[in-house]
Design a protein around this motif. Structure first.
Motif, PDB file in Angstrom:
ATOM      1  N   ARG A 144     -12.975  44.275  15.387  1.00  0.00           N
ATOM      2  CA  ARG A 144     -14.225  44.210  13.949  1.00  0.00           C
ATOM      3  C   ARG A 144     -13.956  44.085  12.428  1.00  0.00           C
ATOM      4  O   ARG A 144     -14.923  43.253  11.930  1.00  0.00           O
ATOM      5  N   ARG A 145     -13.014  44.614  12.402  1.00  0.00           N
ATOM      6  CA  ARG A 145     -12.884  44.862  10.319  1.00  0.00           C
ATOM      7  C   ARG A 145     -11.709  44.085  10.591  1.00  0.00           C
ATOM      8  O   ARG A 145     -11.015  44.559   9.256  1.00  0.00           O
ATOM      9  N   TRP A 146     -11.092  43.065  10.551  1.00  0.00           N
ATOM     10  CA  TRP A 146      -9.894  42.306  10.677  1.00  0.00           C
ATOM     11  C   TRP A 146      -9.634  42.025   9.604  1.00  0.00           C
ATOM     12  O   TRP A 146      -8.513  42.270   8.759  1.00  0.00           O
ATOM     13  N   GLN A 147     -10.864  41.417   8.473  1.00  0.00           N
ATOM     14  CA  GLN A 147     -11.424  41.142   7.608  1.00  0.00           C
ATOM     15  C   GLN A 147     -10.099  41.734   7.010  1.00  0.00           C
ATOM     16  O   GLN A 147      -9.435  41.441   5.263  1.00  0.00           O
ATOM     17  N   LEU A 148     -10.971  43.155   6.755  1.00  0.00           N
ATOM     18  CA  LEU A 148     -10.706  43.900   5.714  1.00  0.00           C
ATOM     19  C   LEU A 148      -8.819  44.257   5.222  1.00  0.00           C
ATOM     20  O   LEU A 148      -7.793  44.642   4.717  1.00  0.00           O
ATOM     21  N   VAL A 149      -7.780  43.944   7.124  1.00  0.00           N
ATOM     22  CA  VAL A 149      -6.384  44.697   7.164  1.00  0.00           C
ATOM     23  C   VAL A 149      -6.082  43.384   6.344  1.00  0.00           C
ATOM     24  O   VAL A 149      -5.633  43.485   5.263  1.00  0.00           O
ATOM     25  N   VAL A 150      -6.290  42.129   6.613  1.00  0.00           N
ATOM     26  CA  VAL A 150      -6.526  40.579   5.498  1.00  0.00           C
ATOM     27  C   VAL A 150      -6.008  41.241   4.419  1.00  0.00           C
ATOM     28  O   VAL A 150      -5.269  40.707   3.174  1.00  0.00           O
ATOM     29  N   LEU A 151      -7.314  41.515   3.896  1.00  0.00           N
ATOM     30  CA  LEU A 151      -7.753  41.720   2.689  1.00  0.00           C
ATOM     31  C   LEU A 151      -6.837  43.509   1.755  1.00  0.00           C
ATOM     32  O   LEU A 151      -5.846  42.484   0.346  1.00  0.00           O
ATOM     33  N   ARG A 152      -6.561  44.062   2.819  1.00  0.00           N
ATOM     34  CA  ARG A 152      -5.944  44.967   2.379  1.00  0.00           C
ATOM     35  C   ARG A 152      -4.308  44.381   2.183  1.00  0.00           C
ATOM     36  O   ARG A 152      -3.349  44.203   1.175  1.00  0.00           O
ATOM     37  N   GLY A 153      -3.630  43.361   2.976  1.00  0.00           N
ATOM     38  CA  GLY A 153      -2.623  42.245   2.872  1.00  0.00           C
ATOM     39  C   GLY A 153      -2.270  41.610   1.513  1.00  0.00           C
ATOM     40  O   GLY A 153      -1.053  41.408   0.872  1.00  0.00           O
ATOM     41  N   VAL A 154      -3.889  40.881   1.221  1.00  0.00           N
ATOM     42  CA  VAL A 154      -3.371  39.919   0.487  1.00  0.00           C
ATOM     43  C   VAL A 154      -3.619  40.745  -1.404  1.00  0.00           C
ATOM     44  O   VAL A 154      -2.970  40.073  -2.080  1.00  0.00           O
ATOM     45  N   VAL A 155      -4.329  41.670  -1.379  1.00  0.00           N
ATOM     46  CA  VAL A 155      -4.190  42.729  -2.447  1.00  0.00           C
ATOM     47  C   VAL A 155      -2.318  43.085  -2.537  1.00  0.00           C
ATOM     48  O   VAL A 155      -2.296  43.068  -3.675  1.00  0.00           O
ATOM     49  N   ALA A 156      -1.973  43.593  -1.213  1.00  0.00           N
ATOM     50  CA  ALA A 156      -0.588  44.527  -1.812  1.00  0.00           C
ATOM     51  C   ALA A 156       0.388  42.391  -1.893  1.00  0.00           C
ATOM     52  O   ALA A 156       1.490  43.379  -3.041  1.00  0.00           O
ATOM     53  N   VAL A 157      -0.292  41.995  -1.415  1.00  0.00           N
ATOM     54  CA  VAL A 157       1.158  41.132  -1.888  1.00  0.00           C
ATOM     55  C   VAL A 157       0.989  40.374  -3.636  1.00  0.00           C
ATOM     56  O   VAL A 157       2.156  39.995  -4.098  1.00  0.00           O
ATOM     57  N   LEU A 158      -0.232  40.052  -3.738  1.00  0.00           N
ATOM     58  CA  LEU A 158      -1.021  39.725  -5.070  1.00  0.00           C
ATOM     59  C   LEU A 158      -0.612  41.294  -5.871  1.00  0.00           C
ATOM     60  O   LEU A 158       0.456  40.605  -7.019  1.00  0.00           O
ATOM     61  N   PHE A 159      -0.624  42.305  -5.970  1.00  0.00           N
ATOM     62  CA  PHE A 159       0.370  43.572  -5.641  1.00  0.00           C
ATOM     63  C   PHE A 159       1.784  43.045  -6.570  1.00  0.00           C
ATOM     64  O   PHE A 159       2.337  43.678  -7.892  1.00  0.00           O
ATOM     65  N   GLY A 160       2.730  42.701  -5.595  1.00  0.00           N
ATOM     66  CA  GLY A 160       4.048  42.693  -5.543  1.00  0.00           C
ATOM     67  C   GLY A 160       4.374  41.500  -6.616  1.00  0.00           C
ATOM     68  O   GLY A 160       5.404  41.619  -7.451  1.00  0.00           O
ATOM     69  N   VAL A 161       3.623  40.081  -5.641  1.00  0.00           N
ATOM     70  CA  VAL A 161       3.756  38.350  -7.199  1.00  0.00           C
ATOM     71  C   VAL A 161       3.890  39.656  -9.084  1.00  0.00           C
ATOM     72  O   VAL A 161       4.719  39.078  -9.284  1.00  0.00           O
ATOM     73  N   LEU A 162       2.832  40.539  -8.905  1.00  0.00           N
ATOM     74  CA  LEU A 162       2.135  40.269 -10.206  1.00  0.00           C
ATOM     75  C   LEU A 162       3.159  41.081 -11.394  1.00  0.00           C
ATOM     76  O   LEU A 162       4.007  41.192 -12.525  1.00  0.00           O
ATOM     77  N   ALA A 163       3.985  42.119 -10.451  1.00  0.00           N
ATOM     78  CA  ALA A 163       5.007  43.026 -10.636  1.00  0.00           C
ATOM     79  C   ALA A 163       6.240  42.127 -10.337  1.00  0.00           C
ATOM     80  O   ALA A 163       6.638  42.273 -11.631  1.00  0.00           O
ATOM     81  N   ILE A 164       6.517  41.367 -10.120  1.00  0.00           N
ATOM     82  CA  ILE A 164       7.807  40.643  -9.591  1.00  0.00           C
ATOM     83  C   ILE A 164       7.845  39.768 -11.028  1.00  0.00           C
ATOM     84  O   ILE A 164       8.676  39.374 -11.993  1.00  0.00           O
ATOM     85  N   ALA A 165       6.483  39.413 -11.744  1.00  0.00           N
ATOM     86  CA  ALA A 165       5.540  38.143 -12.261  1.00  0.00           C
ATOM     87  C   ALA A 165       5.930  39.271 -13.896  1.00  0.00           C
ATOM     88  O   ALA A 165       6.458  38.211 -14.654  1.00  0.00           O
ATOM     89  N   TRP A 166       6.174  40.010 -14.342  1.00  0.00           N
ATOM     90  CA  TRP A 166       6.402  41.026 -15.158  1.00  0.00           C
ATOM     91  C   TRP A 166       7.815  42.146 -15.222  1.00  0.00           C
ATOM     92  O   TRP A 166       6.921  43.407 -15.461  1.00  0.00           O
ATOM     93  N   PRO A 167       8.588  41.707 -15.199  1.00  0.00           N
ATOM     94  CA  PRO A 167       9.577  42.807 -15.021  1.00  0.00           C
ATOM     95  C   PRO A 167       9.181  43.743 -15.654  1.00  0.00           C
ATOM     96  O   PRO A 167      10.187  45.163 -15.722  1.00  0.00           O
ATOM     97  N   GLU A 168       9.293  43.057 -16.959  1.00  0.00           N
ATOM     98  CA  GLU A 168       9.223  44.471 -18.555  1.00  0.00           C
ATOM     99  C   GLU A 168       7.869  45.071 -18.638  1.00  0.00           C
ATOM    100  O   GLU A 168       7.649  45.650 -19.022  1.00  0.00           O
ATOM    101  N   ILE A 169       7.439  44.919 -17.606  1.00  0.00           N
ATOM    102  CA  ILE A 169       5.781  45.811 -17.935  1.00  0.00           C
ATOM    103  C   ILE A 169       6.627  47.182 -18.025  1.00  0.00           C
ATOM    104  O   ILE A 169       7.076  47.826 -17.461  1.00  0.00           O
TER     105      ILE A 169
END
Length: 184
Positions: free
Chosen positions: A7-32
């Motif tokens: 029923r709440r599959w959208q929230l599972v996908v949202l969690r995944g999208v947020v995790a991917v965005l977090f990963g991309v941002l962390a890789i894009a700014w390695p000197e963070i």
């Protein structure tokens, strides 16, 4: 629990999208800086925790896993946002404890659902990825901020992709059950 996830599959996908965005941002700014990492991690775990809490609230008997994961995620996120100056080791411990608990929780959910759903290994795999990250952070805490960022980014990307795939499978399962009747 299966019905809740479907029923709440959208929230599972949202969690995944947020995790991917977090990963991309962390890789894009390695000197963070550690401060920025703490804030980024805090925002991520807070959003992930809220999503898990929303999934755990409602009808069903197996909500305890998601509520516990959500509470821990919100707590870790708030701590990281309120005290962003915490040391790298303290941040590692927070991340490691959260990751170990999240991993064990997801593996346990996959085991419980193994006879109910097909491809439960996606849920187990997401748990293994998180658990491995947590254990690595406990075993090697002093590897450095850049190594931490890379490990967390890789974890976030892998976990996010697994959650997105799982969410899409849950969506399909939910559509199939809508025509066939209840899932359990």
């Amino acid at each position: 629990m299966l019905e809740l996830l479907a029923r709440r599959w959208q929230l599972v996908v949202l969690r995944g999208v947020v995790a991917v965005l977090f990963g991309v941002l962390a890789i894009a700014w390695p000197e963070i800086t550690v401060l920025a990492l703490a804030l980024l991690f805090g925002a991520y775990t807070l959003l992930d925790g809220v999503a898990a809490l929303v999934m755990g609230i409602g009808r069903g008997t197996d909500r305890g896993y998601m509520v516990a994961l959500g509470v821990l995620g919100v707590l870790a996120g708030v701590i990281a946002l309120v005290w962003p100056q915490i040391t790298v080791i303290a941040l590692l411990v927070i991340i490691a404890v959260w990751a170990i608990f999240a991993g064990v929780t997801q593996i346990a959910a996959a085991v419980r659902l193994r006879k109910v759903i097909r491809n439960e290994w996606f849920l187990a795999l997401s748990g293994v990825v998180v658990l491995v990250l947590g254990l690595l952070l406990i075993v090697q805490p002093a590897e450095g901020a850049i190594a931490l960022i890379t490990a967390i980014a890789a974890f976030a990307l892998a976990w996010g992709i697994v959650l997105i795939v799982l969410g899409m499978r849950l969506r399909a399962l939910g559509k199939a059950s809508a025509t066939a009747g209840p899932l359990v």
